[in-house]
Design a protein around this motif. Structure first.
Motif, PDB file in Angstrom:
ATOM      1  N   TRP A 141       0.865  -1.181   0.000  1.00  0.00           N
ATOM      2  CA  TRP A 141       0.000   0.000   0.000  1.00  0.00           C
ATOM      3  C   TRP A 141       0.895   1.222   0.000  1.00  0.00           C
ATOM      4  O   TRP A 141       1.787   1.349   0.844  1.00  0.00           O
ATOM      5  N   ARG A 159       1.334   5.670  -0.756  1.00  0.00           N
ATOM      6  CA  ARG A 159       0.688   6.977  -0.795  1.00  0.00           C
ATOM      7  C   ARG A 159       0.905   7.585  -2.180  1.00  0.00           C
ATOM      8  O   ARG A 159       2.016   7.530  -2.728  1.00  0.00           O
ATOM      9  N   VAL A 201      -4.530   6.255  -1.007  1.00  0.00           N
ATOM     10  CA  VAL A 201      -3.821   4.993  -0.811  1.00  0.00           C
ATOM     11  C   VAL A 201      -3.918   4.202  -2.100  1.00  0.00           C
ATOM     12  O   VAL A 201      -5.014   4.005  -2.644  1.00  0.00           O
ATOM     13  N   GLU A 204       0.402   5.046   9.343  1.00  0.00           N
ATOM     14  CA  GLU A 204      -0.765   4.244   8.975  1.00  0.00           C
ATOM     15  C   GLU A 204      -0.606   2.797   9.424  1.00  0.00           C
ATOM     16  O   GLU A 204      -1.558   2.173   9.901  1.00  0.00           O
TER      17      GLU A 204
END
Length: 359
Positions: A83, A85, A123, A230
């Motif tokens: 994942w 950004r 994301v 996160e």
């Protein structure tokens, strides 16, 4: 177990059972009749040896190790997707909202937007599982037209992608589970639960760190770096959600107030004096020196969870630089300005900073 059951040994035993009145020399009728059977029996013993080894965890591999450890409730970790950004701008360099599910490409990998963080920030999930999704940074190209989009950029790793668990790592986890039984919120219980969360590379548990009933767990990301906020929040929510701490709504037992933190990174600046082979300049070995130092610090980060604290040793650094072609001697190595080992706190990891080479 069956290493003595060779073709020669089996054939010799078979021929020993033949009466001495019959010709048993090589090339004789009885010899030629028994030799193929002895070869097949030797092959069968070899396969029995392999199968015997595959039935024990310490000598099993692949599918057989997966099946062996599954008997203890341990599953091999599958490859997971990274994942990341992503930031998106319009032609005026203003943040732009884009559709969820839109796809973008960089370096042969595709990423899909799965969640909005804030205006123009999303994301993105790599469509390819594994650590490959952690590697790329920079400009993204939309796979399909996105209205108003002028620039898309792939930045921070939020949750690192992981490759399928290796046999070595799975066996190590098997021994840890068997030898350190997890029960009712003991330290082994916390370590095993936290380490099983996607994106976590390792953890340390600090019981009663702020009084009775409190537990602090520090994690390192699966790519052996400082975890993103996160990822820390995800682990916190999984173990003990902040809004209802101690209520047993996560995996932590009722009455345990759990605090999840990430490791702190310490930049290690290296200065050293090298004696180089004739004709070799510092610039020619600069990248090689940085590579071996980075590899050494990576080894230290991978071992962080198993160590009380990391010690970056000048002797290790000198030894590794001496393996570089063109480097004949090393003296005066300094770590962050000091000619001494660098001792880190138990929640710190080393990251390579500047490397200065003197002659």
């Amino acid at each position: 177990m069956y290493e003595h059951q060779t073709y020669e040994a089996i054939l010799a035993r078979m021929l020993a059972r033949v009466p001495v009145t019959i010709d048993k020399r090589e090339g004789s009728l009885i010899y030629d009749a028994l030799a193929p059977a002895a070869a097949e029996l030797a092959q069968s013993y070899a396969e029995l040896e392999v199968n015997n080894n595959l039935s024990f965890a310490d000598t099993a591999s692949g599918e057989f190790l997966t099946r062996r450890v599954a008997e203890f409730g341990i599953k091999r970790k599958v490859a997971t997707k990274a994942w990341r950004r992503g930031g998106f701008l319009d032609s005026n360099s203003a943040l732009l909202n884009i559709p969820l599910g839109s796809r973008y490409s960089i370096g042969g990998l595709n990423y899909t937007t799965i969640e909005q963080i804030s205006t123009g920030v999303y994301v993105l999930e790599c469509e390819t599982a594994g650590t490959a999704g952690n590697q790329q940074f920079g400009d993204l190209l939309p796979i399909a037209y996105v209205n108003g989009l002028a620039k898309a950029e792939l930045t921070e790793v939020l949750v690192p992608g992981e490759d399928e668990e290796t046999d070595e790592a799975l066996l190590s986890r098997y021994y840890e589970t068997v030898n350190e039984p997890a029960f009712g919120g003991n330290m082994a219980d916390y370590r095993q639960k936290i380490n099983a969360i996607n994106g976590v590379g390792g953890s340390k548990v600090f019981p009663t760190w702020a009084g009775g009933g409190t537990v602090k767990c520090t994690i390192i990301a699966a790519d052996w770096t400082k975890p993103s906020p996160e990822l820390v929040n995800e682990v916190q929510s999984t173990m003990d959600p902040e809004e209802n701490q101690g209520m047993g709504l996560g995996q932590a037992p009722i009455g345990h107030t759990v605090t999840i933190t990430g490791v702190d990174k310490v930049t290690v600046n290296v200065e050293t004096t090298l004696t180089l082979a004739p004709g070799v300049t510092p610039g020619q070995v600069q990248s090689d020196v940085e590579a071996v130092l980075d590899a050494y610090l990576l080894e230290q980060r991978k071992a962080w969870a198993a160590q009380t604290q990391i010690i970056v040793r000048t002797a290790q650094i000198d030894a590794r630089m001496l393996t570089i072609q063109g480097v004949e001697d090393v003296i005066g190595t300094k770590l962050n300005g000091m000619e001494a080992n660098l001792v880190l706190d138990e929640e710190e990891i080393p990251i390579l900073g500047t490397v200065v080479i003197n002659e």
